[in-house]
Design an enzyme around this catalytic site. Structure first.
Site, PDB file in Angstrom:
ATOM      1  N   LYS A  55       2.627  -2.132   4.190  1.00 36.52           N
ATOM      2  CA  LYS A  55       1.887  -3.386   4.282  1.00 36.52           C
ATOM      3  C   LYS A  55       0.997  -3.423   5.524  1.00 36.52           C
ATOM      4  CE  LYS A  55       2.892  -8.392   4.294  1.00 36.52           C
ATOM      5  NZ  LYS A  55       4.003  -9.381   4.297  1.00 36.52           N
ATOM      6  N   SER A  90       3.817 -12.628   1.023  1.00 40.47           N
ATOM      7  CA  SER A  90       2.585 -12.075   1.532  1.00 40.47           C
ATOM      8  C   SER A  90       2.465 -10.562   1.334  1.00 40.47           C
ATOM      9  CB  SER A  90       2.465 -12.404   3.025  1.00 40.47           C
ATOM     10  OG  SER A  90       3.559 -11.868   3.764  1.00 40.47           O
ATOM     11  N   SER A 100       8.548 -13.187   1.543  1.00 46.79           N
ATOM     12  CA  SER A 100       7.352 -12.376   1.303  1.00 46.79           C
ATOM     13  C   SER A 100       7.592 -10.987   0.747  1.00 46.79           C
ATOM     14  CB  SER A 100       6.534 -12.273   2.592  1.00 46.79           C
ATOM     15  OG  SER A 100       5.960 -13.509   2.921  1.00 46.79           O
TER      16      SER A 100
END
Length: 473
Positions: A82, A158, A182
């Site tokens: 990420k 996210s 997330s």
């Protein structure tokens, strides 16, 4: 064979490496071919490094050919990280136009360092909203990421870029971060397995703007792959203040023992989520999944923790909004002008909460944690829905028509960021539109291996399906 390698679980891929029936170079090329085919539509990557990935794959191929020289059980497996995780040699932009594109990018976060040392093949960095401020994935810097189950729907966030990539074979494994859900929100919305480990079992550095709410965890297409990842990433690093310096647990030990005889609580609403806010398809799918655990021999009872009138949504909002306020305040005015308007609005709310609200939330978090500790003393596991709804439209900041400033639309996930417990999501069905639904599996502190074991037992009778899009190559 090449197309098959991209969607093959990591644990099966390495068996082929060992048998000399496939190589890390072939697997990496297969993944990169899928990036070329699917990323223009999904927008899952903020940075791609095909040359670096192939160099790493060739080095891994040499190790496998020597026999017994591999660096780990996932040596040579294509992986993504990420955007919010520092990665040496690759930009970490935090989804923000306020960050410096030139870096320098000279430090690996612990998870990136562990994966590099394990010989994995890093394809690139995946998209997230600005500083992970919301449970969907779009940003002024990188635009919107789409859900591979239905273009035009969000993959959640996210960590949305990682799941969008992995679901269609643009990488075999993915790393996400989780401050209010997330990892679990996007895995639930895209039909993957995701684990938020016990806080600090996977070391975190630099410290997150969300403090001890934040966790780092695996997002995978099978539960076994997540356990293999945990054996690599859940290792001590002195840069995490809260980490356990002696943590060397083997997450595959007892992995296949099943759930027979385990005491499991099933809470359809966790004792505080309004029943009318839980989508009917979600409620039915989760209820059916709970019945599977009964057929597997677990002792399941319906029960919910008594939170004594405390609402985890309000408690987490106070932490989250005040943390965002401090984050935004650290930027100069000209940089703030580049930021997501929703993030700025959340920061404004946080800046006006007042000391009493924030300190009260700190104490209430402790109370909720104690309640959950006492509740889990009675049970081995707790089952809940992961999300009250399925994936909604892209470019919306929240479900239920919200603006994202209130994170309360993620009630089942955020609760366990407050309590620091391990919590996973596994697909348990599809809604009337064919979109994935997630079942959340929770246990007590440091019982991450039990969560993985229970998820694996469920997966053996309800395998995780791939989105139809994944078969279009």
């Amino acid at each position: 064979m090449t197309a098959d390698l991209a969607m093959m679980p990591a644990h099966e891929l390495v068996k082929l490496y060992k048998a000399r029936k496939a190589s890390p170079v072939e697997a990496t090329r297969a993944a990169l071919a899928r990036v070329e085919a699917f990323n223009p539509e999904l927008n899952a990557f903020q940075h791609l490094d095909p040359d670096g990935a192939l160099r790493a794959a060739r080095a891994s191929e040499k190790r496998w050919k020597k026999g017994g020289k591999r660096l780990s059980d996932i040596d040579g497996v294509p992986i993504t990280i990420k955007d919010m995780v520092l990665t040496r040699g690759m930009p970490t932009r935090m989804g923000s136009m306020a960050t410096d594109a030139d870096g320098p990018w000279i430090v690996d976060a612990p998870v990136a360092a562990h994966l590099r040392a394990a010989g994995t093949v890093l394809l690139g960095k995946t998209t997230s909203p600005e500083y992970g401020w919301k449970g969907v994935t779009d940003s002024p810097l990188f635009g919107a990421t789409h859900n591979p189950w239905k273009i035009g729907r969000t993959p959640g966030g996210s960590s949305g870029g990682g799941v969008a990539a992995e679901a269609v074979g643009m990488g075999s494994l993915a790393i996400g971060t989780d401050g209010a859900g997330s990892v679990r929100i996007p895995c639930a919305f895209t039909g993957l397995f995701g684990l938020k480990p016990t806080q600090a079992r996977v070391p975190l550095f630099p410290p997150s703007a969300q403090g001890t709410l934040s966790h780092v965890g695996p997002m995978t297409r099978t539960v076994r792959d997540a356990a293999m990842m945990m054996n690599v990433i859940a290792r001590p690093d002195p840069r995490d203040l809260y980490g356990r310096p002696d943590d060397e647990e083997n997450y595959l030990k007892g992995f296949d023992k099943g759930v027979k005889g385990l005491r499991i609580a099933y809470s359809p609403n966790l004792g505080f989520v309004e029943r009318e806010k839980i989508d009917r398809d979600v409620a039915v799918a989760v209820d059916n999944a709970v019945r599977v655990f009964k057929t597997l021999g677990a002792r399941v009872v319906e029960d919910s923790p008594d939170l004594m009138g405390l609402d985890p949504r309000r408690v987490l909002n106070a932490h989250w909004q005040s943390n965002v306020a401090i984050l935004v305040k650290s930027f100069a005015p000209e940089k703030r002008a580049l930021m997501d308007p929703g993030l700025l609005k959340a920061a404004e709310v946080g800046a006006n909460l007042g000391q009493e609200v924030v300190v009260t939330a700190i104490h209430q978090r402790q109370q909720i944690g104690v309640v959950m500790n006492q509740f889990m003393a009675k049970y081995d596991l707790l089952l809940t829905p992961t999300m009250p709804m399925t994936a909604f439209a892209v470019n919306e900041n929240a479900a239920w028509g919200g603006d994202g400033v209130d994170i309360g639309w993620t009630p089942f996930t955020l609760t366990f960021n407050l309590t620091r417990q391990p919590a996973a999501t596994i697909p348990c069905g599809l809604d009337r539109e064919g979109l994935p639904i997630g079942l959340q599996i929770v246990s007590g502190h440091a019982r991450d291996a039990l969560v993985l074991r229970a998820a694996a037992a469920y997966e053996r009778v309800r395998p995780i399906p791939a989105p139809p899009m994944a078969h279009k190559i």
